[in-house]
Design a protein around this motif. Structure first.
Motif, mmCIF file in Angstrom:
data_model
loop_
_atom_site.group_PDB
_atom_site.id
_atom_site.type_symbol
_atom_site.label_atom_id
_atom_site.label_comp_id
_atom_site.label_asym_id
_atom_site.label_seq_id
_atom_site.Cartn_x
_atom_site.Cartn_y
_atom_site.Cartn_z
ATOM 1 N N ALA A 1 0.830 -1.217 0.000
ATOM 2 C CA ALA A 1 0.000 0.000 0.000
ATOM 3 C C ALA A 1 0.857 1.257 0.000
ATOM 4 C CB ALA A 1 -0.932 -0.012 1.208
ATOM 5 N N PHE A 2 1.878 1.296 0.860
ATOM 6 C CA PHE A 2 2.741 2.475 0.927
ATOM 7 C C PHE A 2 3.544 2.652 -0.355
ATOM 8 C CE2 PHE A 2 2.729 2.094 5.800
ATOM 9 C CZ PHE A 2 1.694 3.007 5.891
ATOM 10 N N PHE A 3 3.920 1.550 -0.979
ATOM 11 C CA PHE A 3 4.613 1.639 -2.275
ATOM 12 C C PHE A 3 3.716 2.329 -3.304
ATOM 13 C CE2 PHE A 3 5.121 -0.208 -6.527
ATOM 14 C CZ PHE A 3 6.424 0.192 -6.816
ATOM 15 N N GLN B 1 -4.711 -2.292 -11.532
ATOM 16 C CA GLN B 1 -4.272 -1.076 -12.221
ATOM 17 C C GLN B 1 -2.926 -0.591 -11.699
ATOM 18 O OE1 GLN B 1 -6.800 2.263 -12.822
ATOM 19 N NE2 GLN B 1 -8.524 1.080 -13.612
ATOM 20 N N HIS B 2 -2.682 -0.810 -10.413
ATOM 21 C CA HIS B 2 -1.451 -0.300 -9.808
ATOM 22 C C HIS B 2 -0.251 -1.195 -10.066
ATOM 23 C CE1 HIS B 2 -3.195 3.069 -7.686
ATOM 24 N NE2 HIS B 2 -4.080 2.307 -7.082
ATOM 25 N N ILE B 3 -0.412 -2.497 -9.853
ATOM 26 C CA ILE B 3 0.768 -3.375 -9.837
ATOM 27 C C ILE B 3 0.712 -4.507 -10.856
ATOM 28 C CG2 ILE B 3 1.321 -2.850 -7.438
ATOM 29 C CD1 ILE B 3 -0.037 -5.386 -6.573
ATOM 30 N N SER C 1 -7.319 3.120 5.634
ATOM 31 C CA SER C 1 -6.925 4.258 4.790
ATOM 32 C C SER C 1 -6.052 3.797 3.633
ATOM 33 C CB SER C 1 -6.179 5.300 5.626
ATOM 34 O OG SER C 1 -7.039 5.884 6.586
ATOM 35 N N ALA C 2 -5.190 2.826 3.890
ATOM 36 C CA ALA C 2 -4.328 2.305 2.824
ATOM 37 C C ALA C 2 -5.170 1.715 1.700
ATOM 38 C CB ALA C 2 -3.379 1.251 3.395
ATOM 39 N N THR C 3 -6.173 0.927 2.057
ATOM 40 C CA THR C 3 -7.062 0.346 1.045
ATOM 41 C C THR C 3 -7.828 1.437 0.295
ATOM 42 O OG1 THR C 3 -7.350 -1.666 2.348
ATOM 43 C CG2 THR C 3 -8.997 -1.232 0.658
ATOM 44 N N ALA C 4 -8.348 2.409 1.041
ATOM 45 C CA ALA C 4 -9.122 3.487 0.420
ATOM 46 C C ALA C 4 -8.290 4.254 -0.596
ATOM 47 C CB ALA C 4 -9.642 4.436 1.502
ATOM 48 N N PHE C 5 -7.056 4.575 -0.231
ATOM 49 C CA PHE C 5 -6.210 5.338 -1.143
ATOM 50 C C PHE C 5 -5.871 4.534 -2.388
ATOM 51 C CE2 PHE C 5 -6.126 8.356 2.104
ATOM 52 C CZ PHE C 5 -5.454 9.504 1.692
#
Length: 473
Positions: free
Chosen positions: A224-226, A340-342, A311-315
């Protein structure tokens, strides 16, 4: 069969509309603000203290440590609510729902402190272990055993059975979406693994969760932080999206703000459980020198669950446009956003993550039911029946429709929360007196140790009475 399910849905929806539209939002927000004020913002002024007490060793040989109790409660908290629940909140309530999840968490930290401190004060001995929770403080503080039995039945049905159906539902949906696996087969595998753990007792539960919970949380948060760091320039826009949708003129005119509040409060409560009366059952198992220590630890648990993991999931979801299509809901929406991200391996990663998150929740949820069955009646036969019922509900949830199981969870969660919130309002002064005793000892430079005689008129506290004092010495 279809007509029966339709009738069940109608009843469940009616109950949810009554509870969540008129009763629970007012109770959760109102009492959260009240407890925040009367504790003098305990969640802010003692935030650093929470990290100190979570690492303390247990007070003697009995029971489990503060950290182990924290992991049992976190195992129940951190699960489908953090991955699927957040996605459902966004899909049904829009991005503004996340703001209301934050609000519920921040003021709910004070509520969590009150209920978990009360659970410690009124806990009882169970051989070499301790147990307690709302049913116990209803009996001991209010002298209302019948009320305690009602709560014990509700939490056993809610957590042991219905919530575990939700966890199994999310696991099997994630594996079906990622690998096209048969949902019932996955359900059987999860039920067998859960059976191996829950027949081992609270120490096996604690030993599993204290390993699984930190590992799964760290791996998920690293990903998530990545994602957040690599999309850092878009973060202000995401915050603006959340705030705008929480208070925007268009949302007010179109009624969207009501959906945002309702979904944010529902999914926030499902995830962090502040005020629901579930976490106190785990808090009571810890062997600590002062009840306020578990109040602080479990208050921190609300922060970690919602402000960090949810919050990590939401973002991750709001940094994409997949939530706007309306084609996905629940865990599938989270999987689509991560894709979409990874890349294409995201659904597989989420499936494995949700297996760890939700499986640990099944274990934690099971324990909440077990300790309340023991409150009603100590019987190995009843405990065996309950364990079998848990495993059958895991199988049911593995193939059930997603909306039905989540709506049933909302209904029973709401009933539990209403009963618990009213009770902790009535007896909350005990927790406030305990907090004053704790802070006074800390100001004097001591490691706080609690004695029931320090609080005038405090009764029915077998673990803090004179005999307990002699056992410590």
């Amino acid at each position: 069969m279809e007509s029966i399910l339709n009738g069940l849905n109608w009843i469940v929806d009616g109950g949810n509309n009554l509870l969540w539209t008129y009763v629970l939002i007012a109770l959760l927000l109102g009492l959260g603000v009240y407890f925040t004020i009367v504790t003098k913002f305990v969640q802010v002024r003692l935030f650093g203290e929470m990290f100190r007490v979570i690492t303390e060793k247990k007070d003697g040989n009995k029971g489990i440590s503060a950290f182990q109790a924290f992991t049992i409660s976190t195992a129940s908290r951190v699960g489908t609510g953090n991955l699927a629940g957040v996605a459902i909140a966004i899909a049904l309530g829009g991005p503004g729902a996340i703001f209301w999840m934050w609000v519920v968490a921040l003021i709910g930290m004070a509520t969590a402190f009150i209920e978990s401190t009360l659970a410690q004060v009124y806990k009882v001995r169970d051989g070499e272990q301790f147990r307690g929770g709302p049913a116990y403080y209803m009996e001991k503080a209010l002298n209302k055993r019948g009320l305690g039995i009602i709560f014990a039945v509700l939490i056993t049905l809610c957590f042991g059975l219905i919530f575990n159906a939700v966890q199994a539902n999310t696991i099997t949906l994630a594996f079906e979406n990622a690998f096209n696996f048969d949902r019932f087969v996955i359900g059987i595998i999860v039920a067998v693994l859960a059976g191996l753990v829950i027949f081992g007792g609270v120490k096996r539960i604690a030993s599993v969760t204290q390993i699984v919970v930190p590992v799964m949380a760290i791996i998920y948060l690293v990903i998530a932080f990545f994602i957040v760091i690599t999309n850092f320039t878009q973060i202000p826009a995401v915050f603006n999206l959340i705030i705008t949708n929480a208070f925007g003129i268009n949302e007010i005119i179109g009624g969207g703000i009501g959906a945002a509040i309702m979904q944010g409060v529902r999914r926030g409560l499902f995830s962090n459980e502040a005020g629901m009366g579930s976490v106190p059952n785990a808090a009571a198992t810890a062997n600590v020198s002062h009840p306020a220590k578990q109040g602080l630890v479990q208050s921190l648990g609300v922060f970690v669950d919602t402000m960090i993991i949810c919050s990590a999931t939401a973002f991750m979801i709001l940094l994409t446009d997949v939530y706007q299509t309306g084609e996905s809901n629940g865990i599938v929406l989270t999987q689509s956003a991560l894709t979409q991200h990874i890349g294409s391996w995201a659904p597989s990663f989420v499936a494995i993550a949700i297996l760890l998150f939700a499986f640990s929740s099944i274990i934690g949820n099971y324990y909440y039911g077990e300790t309340n069955i023991e409150f009603i009646r100590e019987s190995s036969a009843w405990k065996t029946v309950y364990r079998v019922a848990v495993l059958l509900m895991v199988l049911f949830g593995s193939v059930a429709e997603i909306i039905l199981v989540w709506n049933m969870a909302d209904l029973f969660m709401g009933l539990m929360a209403v009963l618990n919130l009213v009770v902790i309002f009535l007896i909350g002064k005990v927790a406030l007196d305990v907090l004053k005793d704790y802070t006074a000892q800390r100001k004097a430079g001591k490691n706080p140790v609690f004695y029931a005689r320090n609080i005038t008129g405090l009764k029915n506290t077998e673990c803090w009475d004179e005999q307990a004092e002699r056992d410590r010495q």
